[in-house]
Design a protein around this motif. Structure first.
Motif, PDB file in Angstrom:
ATOM      1  N   UNK A  76      38.136  47.813  43.544  1.00 54.69           N
ATOM      2  CA  UNK A  76      37.233  47.612  42.403  1.00 54.69           C
ATOM      3  C   UNK A  76      38.026  47.701  41.099  1.00 54.69           C
ATOM      4  N   UNK A  77      38.928  48.682  41.049  1.00 50.19           N
ATOM      5  CA  UNK A  77      39.719  48.891  39.828  1.00 50.19           C
ATOM      6  C   UNK A  77      40.552  47.655  39.479  1.00 50.19           C
ATOM      7  N   UNK A  78      41.160  47.107  40.520  1.00 54.98           N
ATOM      8  CA  UNK A  78      41.991  45.906  40.341  1.00 54.98           C
ATOM      9  C   UNK A  78      41.115  44.726  39.901  1.00 54.98           C
ATOM     10  N   UNK A  79      39.956  44.628  40.533  1.00 51.22           N
ATOM     11  CA  UNK A  79      39.054  43.503  40.236  1.00 51.22           C
ATOM     12  C   UNK A  79      38.580  43.533  38.787  1.00 51.22           C
ATOM     13  N   UNK A  80      38.477  44.743  38.230  1.00 53.05           N
ATOM     14  CA  UNK A  80      37.979  44.867  36.852  1.00 53.05           C
ATOM     15  C   UNK A  80      39.000  44.399  35.812  1.00 53.05           C
ATOM     16  N   UNK A  81      40.262  44.203  36.222  1.00 46.50           N
ATOM     17  CA  UNK A  81      41.269  43.709  35.275  1.00 46.50           C
ATOM     18  C   UNK A  81      40.857  42.315  34.789  1.00 46.50           C
ATOM     19  N   UNK A  82      41.073  42.053  33.478  1.00 48.77           N
ATOM     20  CA  UNK A  82      40.591  40.783  32.906  1.00 48.77           C
ATOM     21  C   UNK A  82      41.053  39.551  33.678  1.00 48.77           C
ATOM     22  N   UNK A  83      42.256  39.585  34.226  1.00 44.41           N
ATOM     23  CA  UNK A  83      42.754  38.383  34.901  1.00 44.41           C
ATOM     24  C   UNK A  83      42.247  38.261  36.346  1.00 44.41           C
ATOM     25  N   UNK A  84      41.550  39.271  36.850  1.00 48.00           N
ATOM     26  CA  UNK A  84      41.064  39.218  38.236  1.00 48.00           C
ATOM     27  C   UNK A  84      39.556  38.906  38.259  1.00 48.00           C
TER      28      UNK A  84
END
Ligand code: GLY
Ligand code: MN
Ligand code: MN
Length: 464
Positions: free
Chosen positions: A354-362
Protein backbone atom coordinates in the motif's frame (compact mmCIF):
# COMPACT_ATOMS: atom_id res chain seq x y z
CA UNK A 1 -36.01 34.35 -50.96
CA UNK A 2 -39.09 35.87 -52.52
CA UNK A 3 -41.69 37.68 -50.48
CA UNK A 4 -44.23 34.96 -51.10
CA UNK A 5 -41.99 32.11 -49.83
CA UNK A 6 -41.22 34.19 -46.73
CA UNK A 7 -44.91 34.63 -46.17
CA UNK A 8 -45.48 30.87 -46.62
CA UNK A 9 -42.78 30.12 -44.07
CA UNK A 10 -44.30 32.51 -41.54
CA UNK A 11 -47.66 30.88 -42.01
CA UNK A 12 -46.19 27.42 -41.50
CA UNK A 13 -44.65 28.63 -38.24
CA UNK A 14 -48.10 29.47 -36.98
CA UNK A 15 -49.73 26.31 -38.32
CA UNK A 16 -51.36 25.41 -35.04
CA UNK A 17 -53.47 28.51 -34.75
CA UNK A 18 -53.72 32.12 -35.83
CA UNK A 19 -54.47 34.82 -33.30
CA UNK A 20 -57.00 37.37 -34.39
CA UNK A 21 -55.57 40.88 -34.44
CA UNK A 22 -58.24 43.22 -35.62
CA UNK A 23 -58.47 46.51 -33.69
CA UNK A 24 -61.94 45.46 -32.58
CA UNK A 25 -60.66 42.18 -31.16
CA UNK A 26 -57.72 43.90 -29.43
CA UNK A 27 -60.04 46.36 -27.76
CA UNK A 28 -62.33 43.52 -26.68
CA UNK A 29 -59.64 41.26 -25.21
CA UNK A 30 -57.96 44.22 -23.47
CA UNK A 31 -61.01 45.14 -21.46
CA UNK A 32 -63.14 43.55 -18.77
CA UNK A 33 -60.35 42.46 -16.42
CA UNK A 34 -60.55 43.05 -12.69
CA UNK A 35 -57.78 45.06 -11.05
CA UNK A 36 -55.18 42.89 -9.39
CA UNK A 37 -54.97 43.29 -5.63
CA UNK A 38 -51.76 44.93 -4.53
CA UNK A 39 -49.66 42.81 -2.21
CA UNK A 40 -47.21 44.05 0.39
CA UNK A 41 -43.72 42.96 -0.56
CA UNK A 42 -40.76 43.11 1.75
CA UNK A 43 -37.15 42.33 0.92
CA UNK A 44 -36.21 38.66 0.82
CA UNK A 45 -33.69 37.43 3.41
CA UNK A 46 -31.11 36.91 0.66
CA UNK A 47 -31.13 40.62 -0.33
CA UNK A 48 -28.53 41.85 2.17
CA UNK A 49 -26.24 38.91 1.44
CA UNK A 50 -26.46 39.53 -2.31
CA UNK A 51 -25.67 43.20 -1.76
CA UNK A 52 -22.51 42.30 0.19
CA UNK A 53 -21.46 39.96 -2.64
CA UNK A 54 -21.95 42.74 -5.24
CA UNK A 55 -19.86 45.03 -3.07
CA UNK A 56 -17.01 42.50 -3.14
CA UNK A 57 -17.20 42.38 -6.92
CA UNK A 58 -17.13 46.17 -7.15
CA UNK A 59 -14.18 46.39 -4.76
CA UNK A 60 -12.25 43.87 -6.85
CA UNK A 61 -12.92 45.76 -10.09
CA UNK A 62 -13.27 49.40 -8.99
CA UNK A 63 -14.19 51.94 -11.64
CA UNK A 64 -15.38 49.26 -14.05
CA UNK A 65 -18.87 48.67 -15.38
CA UNK A 66 -19.68 45.02 -14.73
CA UNK A 67 -22.32 43.07 -16.59
CA UNK A 68 -23.67 39.74 -15.37
CA UNK A 69 -26.12 38.08 -17.74
CA UNK A 70 -28.73 35.62 -16.49
CA UNK A 71 -28.72 34.03 -19.96
CA UNK A 72 -31.49 33.13 -22.36
CA UNK A 73 -33.64 30.02 -22.45
CA UNK A 74 -32.20 27.07 -24.37
CA UNK A 75 -34.12 25.53 -27.23
CA UNK A 76 -34.81 21.84 -26.82
CA UNK A 77 -36.21 21.44 -30.30
CA UNK A 78 -38.20 23.63 -32.64
CA UNK A 79 -40.26 25.93 -30.40
CA UNK A 80 -39.96 24.00 -27.13
CA UNK A 81 -37.43 24.93 -24.48
CA UNK A 82 -35.66 23.37 -21.53
CA UNK A 83 -36.72 24.48 -18.10
CA UNK A 84 -34.99 27.81 -17.59
CA UNK A 85 -32.06 28.15 -15.23
CA UNK A 86 -30.15 31.43 -14.87
CA UNK A 87 -26.36 31.52 -14.64
CA UNK A 88 -25.30 30.76 -11.06
CA UNK A 89 -23.23 33.95 -10.82
CA UNK A 90 -26.34 35.96 -11.69
CA UNK A 91 -28.39 34.24 -8.98
CA UNK A 92 -25.59 34.59 -6.48
CA UNK A 93 -25.18 38.32 -7.06
CA UNK A 94 -28.89 39.20 -7.27
CA UNK A 95 -30.53 36.62 -4.99
CA UNK A 96 -32.96 35.89 -7.83
CA UNK A 97 -33.30 32.15 -8.36
CA UNK A 98 -35.95 30.10 -10.09
CA UNK A 99 -38.23 33.13 -10.60
CA UNK A 100 -35.64 34.91 -12.76
CA UNK A 101 -37.01 36.31 -16.00
CA UNK A 102 -34.93 34.89 -18.87
CA UNK A 103 -32.61 37.44 -20.46
CA UNK A 104 -32.24 39.55 -17.30
CA UNK A 105 -29.01 41.49 -16.82
CA UNK A 106 -27.33 42.85 -13.69
CA UNK A 107 -25.09 45.90 -14.00
CA UNK A 108 -22.72 47.00 -11.27
CA UNK A 109 -21.68 50.55 -12.12
CA UNK A 110 -18.17 52.03 -11.77
CA UNK A 111 -19.44 53.75 -8.62
CA UNK A 112 -20.66 50.46 -7.15
CA UNK A 113 -24.39 50.92 -7.68
CA UNK A 114 -26.43 47.99 -8.94
CA UNK A 115 -29.22 47.99 -11.52
CA UNK A 116 -31.22 44.95 -12.58
CA UNK A 117 -32.73 44.99 -16.08
CA UNK A 118 -35.47 42.64 -17.18
CA UNK A 119 -38.42 42.48 -19.46
CA UNK A 120 -41.52 43.13 -17.35
CA UNK A 121 -45.05 41.93 -17.94
CA UNK A 122 -46.57 43.17 -21.17
CA UNK A 123 -49.39 45.55 -20.55
CA UNK A 124 -52.86 44.19 -21.42
CA UNK A 125 -53.34 46.82 -24.06
CA UNK A 126 -50.62 45.20 -26.19
CA UNK A 127 -51.06 42.06 -28.25
CA UNK A 128 -48.11 40.49 -26.43
CA UNK A 129 -50.01 39.42 -23.37
CA UNK A 130 -52.18 36.99 -25.30
CA UNK A 131 -50.36 36.49 -28.60
CA UNK A 132 -46.71 36.02 -27.64
CA UNK A 133 -46.24 32.42 -26.52
CA UNK A 134 -42.72 33.11 -25.23
CA UNK A 135 -43.59 35.92 -22.83
CA UNK A 136 -47.36 36.54 -22.88
CA UNK A 137 -49.07 35.93 -19.56
CA UNK A 138 -51.80 33.81 -21.16
CA UNK A 139 -48.99 31.42 -22.13
CA UNK A 140 -46.37 31.55 -19.41
CA UNK A 141 -48.12 33.36 -16.56
CA UNK A 142 -47.69 36.91 -15.36
CA UNK A 143 -44.13 38.17 -15.16
CA UNK A 144 -43.11 40.03 -12.06
CA UNK A 145 -43.23 43.79 -12.41
CA UNK A 146 -40.30 46.14 -11.91
CA UNK A 147 -41.56 47.50 -8.60
CA UNK A 148 -42.19 44.08 -7.04
CA UNK A 149 -38.78 42.71 -8.01
CA UNK A 150 -37.10 45.87 -6.82
CA UNK A 151 -38.70 45.43 -3.41
CA UNK A 152 -37.99 41.70 -3.15
CA UNK A 153 -34.32 42.00 -4.05
CA UNK A 154 -33.74 45.51 -2.69
CA UNK A 155 -32.26 46.49 -6.05
CA UNK A 156 -32.99 49.21 -8.56
CA UNK A 157 -34.82 47.67 -11.52
CA UNK A 158 -35.33 48.92 -15.07
CA UNK A 159 -36.97 47.75 -18.25
CA UNK A 160 -34.55 45.69 -20.36
CA UNK A 161 -35.30 48.03 -23.26
CA UNK A 162 -33.19 50.67 -21.47
CA UNK A 163 -30.08 48.51 -21.23
CA UNK A 164 -28.69 49.13 -24.72
CA UNK A 165 -28.47 52.88 -24.14
CA UNK A 166 -26.59 52.57 -20.83
CA UNK A 167 -23.40 54.68 -21.00
CA UNK A 168 -20.24 52.64 -21.51
CA UNK A 169 -22.09 49.32 -22.01
CA UNK A 170 -19.77 48.26 -24.84
CA UNK A 171 -16.81 48.55 -22.45
CA UNK A 172 -18.43 46.50 -19.67
CA UNK A 173 -16.60 43.53 -18.14
CA UNK A 174 -18.72 40.41 -18.49
CA UNK A 175 -18.32 36.72 -17.67
CA UNK A 176 -16.28 36.19 -20.85
CA UNK A 177 -13.54 38.03 -18.99
CA UNK A 178 -11.41 35.36 -17.33
CA UNK A 179 -10.55 37.45 -14.28
CA UNK A 180 -14.19 38.32 -13.56
CA UNK A 181 -15.33 34.71 -14.09
CA UNK A 182 -12.60 33.54 -11.74
CA UNK A 183 -13.46 36.16 -9.12
CA UNK A 184 -17.19 35.43 -8.99
CA UNK A 185 -16.43 31.70 -8.86
CA UNK A 186 -13.99 32.16 -5.96
CA UNK A 187 -16.51 34.41 -4.21
CA UNK A 188 -18.64 31.29 -3.70
CA UNK A 189 -15.87 29.24 -2.05
CA UNK A 190 -16.96 30.35 1.41
CA UNK A 191 -20.68 30.18 2.01
CA UNK A 192 -22.42 32.87 4.02
CA UNK A 193 -25.04 32.18 6.67
CA UNK A 194 -27.90 32.33 4.14
CA UNK A 195 -26.17 29.84 1.85
CA UNK A 196 -25.41 27.41 4.67
CA UNK A 197 -29.10 27.44 5.68
CA UNK A 198 -30.06 26.73 2.06
CA UNK A 199 -27.56 23.87 1.86
CA UNK A 200 -29.13 22.33 4.95
CA UNK A 201 -32.55 22.60 3.28
CA UNK A 202 -31.30 21.07 0.04
CA UNK A 203 -29.88 18.13 2.00
CA UNK A 204 -33.10 17.67 4.01
CA UNK A 205 -35.22 17.59 0.84
CA UNK A 206 -32.78 15.17 -0.76
CA UNK A 207 -33.16 12.83 2.21
CA UNK A 208 -36.90 12.70 1.47
CA UNK A 209 -35.91 11.74 -2.08
CA UNK A 210 -33.76 8.87 -0.78
CA UNK A 211 -36.65 7.66 1.39
CA UNK A 212 -38.81 7.58 -1.73
CA UNK A 213 -36.08 5.62 -3.50
CA UNK A 214 -36.15 2.93 -0.83
CA UNK A 215 -39.95 2.80 -0.77
CA UNK A 216 -40.12 2.30 -4.55
CA UNK A 217 -37.69 -0.65 -4.63
CA UNK A 218 -40.36 -3.42 -4.69
CA UNK A 219 -41.98 -1.67 -7.69
CA UNK A 220 -38.54 -1.24 -9.28
CA UNK A 221 -37.71 -4.94 -8.91
CA UNK A 222 -40.97 -5.85 -10.65
CA UNK A 223 -40.16 -3.57 -13.59
CA UNK A 224 -37.93 -4.18 -16.62
CA UNK A 225 -36.56 -0.68 -16.07
CA UNK A 226 -36.17 -0.60 -12.33
CA UNK A 227 -33.46 2.07 -12.51
CA UNK A 228 -35.96 4.45 -14.12
CA UNK A 229 -38.43 3.71 -11.31
CA UNK A 230 -35.72 4.73 -8.84
CA UNK A 231 -34.72 7.81 -10.84
CA UNK A 232 -38.27 9.10 -11.02
CA UNK A 233 -38.97 8.36 -7.35
CA UNK A 234 -36.17 10.77 -6.49
CA UNK A 235 -37.31 13.26 -9.12
CA UNK A 236 -40.81 13.34 -7.63
CA UNK A 237 -39.30 14.61 -4.36
CA UNK A 238 -37.08 17.09 -6.20
CA UNK A 239 -40.07 18.67 -7.89
CA UNK A 240 -42.39 18.45 -4.91
CA UNK A 241 -40.01 19.77 -2.26
CA UNK A 242 -37.43 21.68 -4.29
CA UNK A 243 -37.22 23.27 -7.70
CA UNK A 244 -35.46 20.57 -9.70
CA UNK A 245 -32.57 18.14 -9.63
CA UNK A 246 -29.11 19.62 -9.06
CA UNK A 247 -27.83 17.27 -11.78
CA UNK A 248 -29.05 14.16 -13.59
CA UNK A 249 -29.66 11.34 -11.14
CA UNK A 250 -27.36 8.34 -11.32
CA UNK A 251 -29.45 5.22 -10.59
CA UNK A 252 -26.95 2.45 -11.23
CA UNK A 253 -27.88 -1.10 -10.31
CA UNK A 254 -25.49 -4.08 -10.42
CA UNK A 255 -22.53 -3.56 -12.72
CA UNK A 256 -23.86 -0.19 -13.92
CA UNK A 257 -22.49 1.17 -10.63
CA UNK A 258 -19.02 0.77 -12.14
CA UNK A 259 -19.91 3.39 -14.78
CA UNK A 260 -19.23 6.58 -12.87
CA UNK A 261 -21.76 8.83 -14.59
CA UNK A 262 -24.40 6.25 -15.48
CA UNK A 263 -27.48 8.39 -16.19
CA UNK A 264 -29.15 6.28 -18.88
CA UNK A 265 -30.81 4.41 -16.03
CA UNK A 266 -32.61 1.89 -18.21
CA UNK A 267 -31.44 -1.24 -16.41
CA UNK A 268 -33.13 -3.78 -14.20
CA UNK A 269 -32.88 -3.75 -10.41
CA UNK A 270 -32.31 -7.31 -9.22
CA UNK A 271 -32.75 -8.37 -5.64
CA UNK A 272 -29.22 -9.70 -5.20
CA UNK A 273 -27.58 -6.55 -6.54
CA UNK A 274 -26.63 -3.20 -5.09
CA UNK A 275 -27.97 0.04 -6.45
CA UNK A 276 -25.80 3.15 -6.38
CA UNK A 277 -27.97 6.26 -6.25
CA UNK A 278 -26.24 9.64 -6.66
CA UNK A 279 -28.80 12.43 -6.51
CA UNK A 280 -29.48 15.90 -5.16
CA UNK A 281 -32.45 18.23 -4.84
CA UNK A 282 -31.90 21.79 -6.06
CA UNK A 283 -33.97 24.45 -4.33
CA UNK A 284 -35.68 27.54 -5.79
CA UNK A 285 -32.54 29.46 -4.68
CA UNK A 286 -30.49 26.99 -6.80
CA UNK A 287 -28.49 25.47 -3.94
CA UNK A 288 -28.17 21.74 -4.38
CA UNK A 289 -27.17 18.70 -2.37
CA UNK A 290 -25.00 15.94 -3.89
CA UNK A 291 -25.44 12.67 -2.04
CA UNK A 292 -24.68 9.05 -2.89
CA UNK A 293 -25.83 5.93 -1.13
CA UNK A 294 -25.21 2.39 -2.31
CA UNK A 295 -28.10 0.24 -1.17
CA UNK A 296 -28.73 -3.51 -1.18
CA UNK A 297 -31.85 -3.87 -3.32
CA UNK A 298 -33.11 -6.72 -1.15
CA UNK A 299 -32.56 -4.67 2.01
CA UNK A 300 -29.59 -6.79 3.18
CA UNK A 301 -25.94 -6.65 2.04
CA UNK A 302 -24.29 -9.95 1.09
CA UNK A 303 -20.98 -10.61 2.93
CA UNK A 304 -18.84 -9.51 -0.05
CA UNK A 305 -20.99 -6.44 -0.72
CA UNK A 306 -20.73 -5.52 2.95
CA UNK A 307 -16.96 -5.98 3.01
CA UNK A 308 -16.46 -3.63 0.05
CA UNK A 309 -19.05 -1.20 1.40
CA UNK A 310 -17.33 -1.00 4.76
CA UNK A 311 -13.95 -0.36 3.15
CA UNK A 312 -15.40 2.64 1.32
CA UNK A 313 -17.07 3.84 4.50
CA UNK A 314 -13.74 3.63 6.31
CA UNK A 315 -12.17 5.79 3.58
CA UNK A 316 -15.02 8.32 3.89
CA UNK A 317 -14.68 8.45 7.66
CA UNK A 318 -10.90 8.84 7.44
CA UNK A 319 -11.34 11.78 5.06
CA UNK A 320 -13.95 13.39 7.31
CA UNK A 321 -11.69 12.97 10.35
CA UNK A 322 -8.98 15.24 8.92
CA UNK A 323 -11.30 18.12 7.94
CA UNK A 324 -10.69 21.30 9.92
CA UNK A 325 -9.67 24.86 9.11
CA UNK A 326 -6.03 25.12 8.11
CA UNK A 327 -5.49 21.76 6.40
CA UNK A 328 -5.20 21.74 2.62
CA UNK A 329 -8.13 20.67 0.45
CA UNK A 330 -6.01 17.97 -1.20
CA UNK A 331 -5.32 16.35 2.20
CA UNK A 332 -8.94 15.21 2.35
CA UNK A 333 -8.40 13.12 -0.76
CA UNK A 334 -5.06 11.86 0.56
CA UNK A 335 -6.71 10.59 3.74
CA UNK A 336 -9.29 8.62 1.76
CA UNK A 337 -6.65 7.22 -0.58
CA UNK A 338 -4.61 5.88 2.30
CA UNK A 339 -7.54 3.64 3.23
CA UNK A 340 -8.30 2.64 -0.36
CA UNK A 341 -4.66 1.64 -0.86
CA UNK A 342 -4.58 -0.27 2.45
CA UNK A 343 -7.79 -2.17 1.66
CA UNK A 344 -6.85 -3.12 -1.88
CA UNK A 345 -3.44 -4.26 -0.57
CA UNK A 346 -5.09 -6.28 2.24
CA UNK A 347 -7.28 -8.04 -0.36
CA UNK A 348 -4.18 -8.95 -2.38
CA UNK A 349 -5.13 -6.82 -5.38
CA UNK A 350 -2.03 -4.63 -5.59
CA UNK A 351 1.27 -5.65 -7.22
CA UNK A 352 3.12 -3.63 -4.52
CA UNK A 353 2.58 -2.66 -0.88
CA UNK A 354 0.00 0.00 0.00
CA UNK A 355 2.83 2.36 0.93
CA UNK A 356 4.53 1.86 -2.42
CA UNK A 357 1.24 2.25 -4.28
CA UNK A 358 0.64 5.62 -2.62
CA UNK A 359 3.78 7.06 -4.27
CA UNK A 360 2.78 9.60 -6.95
CA UNK A 361 4.37 7.60 -9.75
CA UNK A 362 2.62 4.33 -8.77
CA UNK A 363 -0.99 4.87 -7.65
CA UNK A 364 -2.05 1.29 -8.58
CA UNK A 365 -5.01 1.41 -6.19
CA UNK A 366 -6.52 4.17 -8.34
CA UNK A 367 -7.43 1.50 -10.90
CA UNK A 368 -10.48 0.99 -8.69
CA UNK A 369 -11.22 4.64 -7.91
CA UNK A 370 -10.27 6.91 -10.77
CA UNK A 371 -12.20 9.97 -9.58
CA UNK A 372 -11.35 12.57 -6.95
CA UNK A 373 -12.69 12.44 -3.39
CA UNK A 374 -14.07 15.96 -3.07
CA UNK A 375 -15.41 18.99 -4.89
CA UNK A 376 -16.93 22.22 -3.70
CA UNK A 377 -20.71 22.25 -3.65
CA UNK A 378 -23.28 25.05 -3.71
CA UNK A 379 -25.35 26.53 -6.52
CA UNK A 380 -23.51 24.29 -8.93
CA UNK A 381 -22.93 20.66 -8.12
CA UNK A 382 -19.29 21.21 -9.06
CA UNK A 383 -19.22 24.67 -7.54
CA UNK A 384 -16.50 27.30 -7.95
CA UNK A 385 -15.15 25.50 -11.01
CA UNK A 386 -13.39 28.61 -12.37
CA UNK A 387 -11.41 29.10 -9.17
CA UNK A 388 -7.61 29.04 -9.40
CA UNK A 389 -5.86 25.90 -8.11
CA UNK A 390 -4.32 27.90 -5.27
CA UNK A 391 -7.80 28.79 -4.11
CA UNK A 392 -9.20 25.26 -4.54
CA UNK A 393 -7.08 22.10 -4.55
CA UNK A 394 -4.03 23.75 -2.96
CA UNK A 395 -5.95 26.05 -0.64
CA UNK A 396 -6.32 25.79 3.10
CA UNK A 397 -9.79 24.93 4.33
CA UNK A 398 -11.72 27.79 5.87
CA UNK A 399 -14.94 27.84 7.91
CA UNK A 400 -17.95 28.13 5.61
CA UNK A 401 -16.58 25.93 2.85
CA UNK A 402 -18.95 23.18 1.73
CA UNK A 403 -17.68 20.21 -0.24
CA UNK A 404 -18.36 16.55 -0.83
CA UNK A 405 -16.49 13.53 0.47
CA UNK A 406 -17.20 10.72 -1.95
CA UNK A 407 -14.76 7.83 -2.08
CA UNK A 408 -15.70 4.70 -3.98
CA UNK A 409 -14.49 1.32 -5.20
CA UNK A 410 -15.56 0.04 -8.61
CA UNK A 411 -14.75 -3.47 -9.78
CA UNK A 412 -15.55 -3.70 -13.48
CA UNK A 413 -17.31 -6.91 -14.56
CA UNK A 414 -14.38 -7.86 -16.82
CA UNK A 415 -11.55 -7.02 -14.43
CA UNK A 416 -9.21 -9.99 -14.42
CA UNK A 417 -7.08 -8.56 -11.63
CA UNK A 418 -9.75 -9.06 -8.96
CA UNK A 419 -11.43 -12.22 -7.63
CA UNK A 420 -14.58 -13.21 -9.52
CA UNK A 421 -16.85 -12.36 -6.60
CA UNK A 422 -15.69 -8.71 -6.66
CA UNK A 423 -16.59 -8.23 -10.31
CA UNK A 424 -19.56 -6.04 -11.10
CA UNK A 425 -19.67 -4.46 -7.65
CA UNK A 426 -19.46 -0.66 -7.44
CA UNK A 427 -19.82 1.31 -4.22
CA UNK A 428 -19.70 5.05 -3.58
CA UNK A 429 -20.66 6.90 -0.40
CA UNK A 430 -21.03 10.65 -0.77
CA UNK A 431 -21.76 13.20 1.93
CA UNK A 432 -21.90 17.00 2.01
CA UNK A 433 -19.49 18.53 4.48
CA UNK A 434 -19.40 21.99 6.06
CA UNK A 435 -16.11 23.27 7.48
CA UNK A 436 -16.80 24.80 10.90
CA UNK A 437 -14.61 26.99 13.14
CA UNK A 438 -13.23 23.93 14.90
CA UNK A 439 -13.65 21.01 12.52
CA UNK A 440 -16.41 19.79 10.26
CA UNK A 441 -20.08 18.93 10.15
CA UNK A 442 -21.53 16.24 7.93
CA UNK A 443 -24.68 17.97 6.64
CA UNK A 444 -26.04 14.68 5.27
CA UNK A 445 -25.35 12.60 8.39
CA UNK A 446 -29.10 12.16 8.98
CA UNK A 447 -29.19 9.81 5.99
CA UNK A 448 -27.93 6.44 7.26
CA UNK A 449 -24.38 5.58 6.16
CA UNK A 450 -23.21 2.51 8.09
CA UNK A 451 -24.24 -0.83 6.53
CA UNK A 452 -26.38 -1.99 9.47
CA UNK A 453 -28.00 1.44 9.84
CA UNK A 454 -28.89 1.35 6.14
CA UNK A 455 -30.41 -2.12 6.48
CA UNK A 456 -32.48 -1.06 9.50
CA UNK A 457 -33.61 2.15 7.81
CA UNK A 458 -34.57 0.30 4.62
CA UNK A 459 -36.39 -2.32 6.60
CA UNK A 460 -38.43 0.30 8.46
CA UNK A 461 -39.42 2.00 5.19
CA UNK A 462 -40.17 -1.22 3.35
CA UNK A 463 -42.43 -2.60 6.07
CA UNK A 464 -44.42 0.63 6.41
N1 GLY B 1 -22.99 13.72 -8.86
C1 GLY B 1 -21.75 14.07 -9.42
C2 GLY B 1 -20.70 14.03 -8.42
O1 GLY B 1 -20.84 13.36 -7.44
O2 GLY B 1 -19.72 14.73 -8.51
MN1 MN C 1 -20.12 14.81 -6.03
MN1 MN D 1 -22.69 12.87 -6.59
Amino acid sequence: MTDSTEQQREERNSNRSRTPHSAEFLSYISSGWANRPSVEISAWPVADFAQARRKSVHNAFPDRLIRIDAGETKTRSNDTEYRYRPHSAFSHLTGWGAQTVPGSVLLITPKGESVLFFRPTADRSSEEFFANSAIGEFWVGARPNLVAVSKSLALETRDLAELETWPGLDQALDLDDEKLAEFVSELRLIKDEFEIAEMRQAVDKSIIGFERVVSCLPTAVASKRGERVVETAFFSAAREFGHDLGYETIAAAGEHACILHWIINDGETKNDDLILVDAGVELESHYTADITRTLPISGTYSPIQRMIYEAVLEAADAAFAVVRPGIRFREVHAAAMKVIAAKTAEWGLLPVSAEESLKPEKQFHRRWMVHGTSHHLGMDVHDCAQARAEMYLDAELKPGMVFTIEPGLYFQPDDELVPAEFRGIGVRIEDDILVTETGAENLSAALPRAATDIENWMNSLLTK
